[in-house]
Design a protein around this motif. Structure first.
Motif, PDB file in Angstrom:
ATOM      1  N   HIS A  99      -5.833  -0.059   2.263  1.00 30.21           N
ATOM      2  CA  HIS A  99      -5.207  -1.361   2.538  1.00 30.21           C
ATOM      3  C   HIS A  99      -6.040  -2.274   3.448  1.00 30.21           C
ATOM      4  CE1 HIS A  99      -1.741   0.573   0.751  1.00 30.21           C
ATOM      5  NE2 HIS A  99      -1.781   1.492   1.695  1.00 30.21           N
ATOM      6  N   ARG A 131      -3.661  -5.440   3.249  1.00 31.21           N
ATOM      7  CA  ARG A 131      -2.699  -5.517   2.139  1.00 31.21           C
ATOM      8  C   ARG A 131      -1.802  -4.297   2.187  1.00 31.21           C
ATOM      9  NH1 ARG A 131      -6.674  -6.533  -2.975  1.00 31.21           N
ATOM     10  NH2 ARG A 131      -7.027  -8.741  -2.635  1.00 31.21           N
ATOM     11  N   SER A 132      -0.502  -4.528   2.165  1.00 31.71           N
ATOM     12  CA  SER A 132       0.431  -3.401   2.137  1.00 31.71           C
ATOM     13  C   SER A 132       1.782  -3.882   1.638  1.00 31.71           C
ATOM     14  CB  SER A 132       0.576  -2.794   3.531  1.00 31.71           C
ATOM     15  OG  SER A 132       1.451  -1.695   3.505  1.00 31.71           O
ATOM     16  N   ARG A 133       2.345  -3.125   0.712  1.00 32.05           N
ATOM     17  CA  ARG A 133       3.696  -3.381   0.206  1.00 32.05           C
ATOM     18  C   ARG A 133       3.883  -4.827  -0.231  1.00 32.05           C
ATOM     19  NH1 ARG A 133       6.646   0.135   4.866  1.00 32.05           N
ATOM     20  NH2 ARG A 133       5.831   2.122   4.160  1.00 32.05           N
ATOM     21  N   GLY A 134       2.868  -5.376  -0.890  1.00 24.04           N
ATOM     22  CA  GLY A 134       2.961  -6.731  -1.425  1.00 24.04           C
ATOM     23  C   GLY A 134       2.737  -7.831  -0.405  1.00 24.04           C
ATOM     24  N   GLU A 135       2.455  -7.465   0.838  1.00 17.21           N
ATOM     25  CA  GLU A 135       2.198  -8.469   1.863  1.00 17.21           C
ATOM     26  C   GLU A 135       0.739  -8.430   2.270  1.00 17.21           C
ATOM     27  OE1 GLU A 135       5.109  -9.362   4.808  1.00 17.21           O
ATOM     28  OE2 GLU A 135       6.390  -7.733   4.068  1.00 17.21           O
ATOM     29  N   ARG A 136       0.274  -9.537   2.840  1.00 19.05           N
ATOM     30  CA  ARG A 136      -1.121  -9.640   3.262  1.00 19.05           C
ATOM     31  C   ARG A 136      -1.208 -10.313   4.627  1.00 19.05           C
ATOM     32  NH1 ARG A 136      -3.505 -12.986  -1.658  1.00 19.05           N
ATOM     33  NH2 ARG A 136      -1.579 -14.088  -1.246  1.00 19.05           N
TER      34      ARG A 136
END
Length: 167
Positions: A69, A88-93
């Motif tokens: 990520h 980047r993680s779980r659709g967030e940036r």
């Protein structure tokens, strides 16, 4: 991950994480090792960081996922290997831009440079590219030198940008 090897970005890491592994762009490491024409006072902190991390300092390139990520992004100009970090993680940036800009005035005037930019023209191109991306895709930004906590969003504002603190 070092965005670059200026003293204000290395000294705390050396003290706080004496056994940690580190990452820095290969061009950044090479520059400081080879910049023999610079005064020692400017070069020494980078060389100290390189030496202190030794074989625990991994040289990376742009576009790498260096850890899960954690991605490197070209931000060269402030220094030869200046690197932004995209988390980047779980659709967030979150885009960590290091020293791509020092003040929100540089968003309103993206061509304004600092005396610490090694390649002024390239720093302007990198700054414009990163700010345009953050504005276009509404990517939250962490900017190291903005008031704590340095988190905000960027908005296109004519041919410049505006900073909106907070997430």
């Amino acid at each position: 991950m070092f965005t670059h090897l200026h003293e204000d970005h290395t000294r705390g890491a050396l003290a706080a994480f004496p056994t940690a592994s580190g990452f820095a762009h290969a061009a950044e490491v090479a520059y400081w090792k080879e910049a023999t024409s610079l005064p020692d006072v400017r070069r020494r902190p980078a060389l100290d960081a390189i030496a202190a991390f030794g074989d625990r300092l991994r040289e990376v390139e742009y576009g790498e996922e260096i850890l899960p990520h954690v991605h490197t992004v070209d931000a060269a100009g402030h220094t030869p290997g200046h690197t932004a970090i995209l988390l980047r993680s779980r659709g967030e940036r979150l885009l960590c831009v290091g020293d791509s800009f020092y003040d929100s005035l540089q968003l309103a005037h993206p061509a304004w440079r600092t005396p610490w930019d090694h390649d002024a023209e390239r720093s302007v191109r990198s700054r414009r590219r990163l700010l345009a991306w953050a504005a276009d895709e509404n990517v939250p930004v962490h900017a190291y030198h903005l008031p704590f906590p340095g988190l905000g969003r960027v908005e296109l504002w004519g041919d410049a940008f505006a900073w909106h603190p907070g997430l």
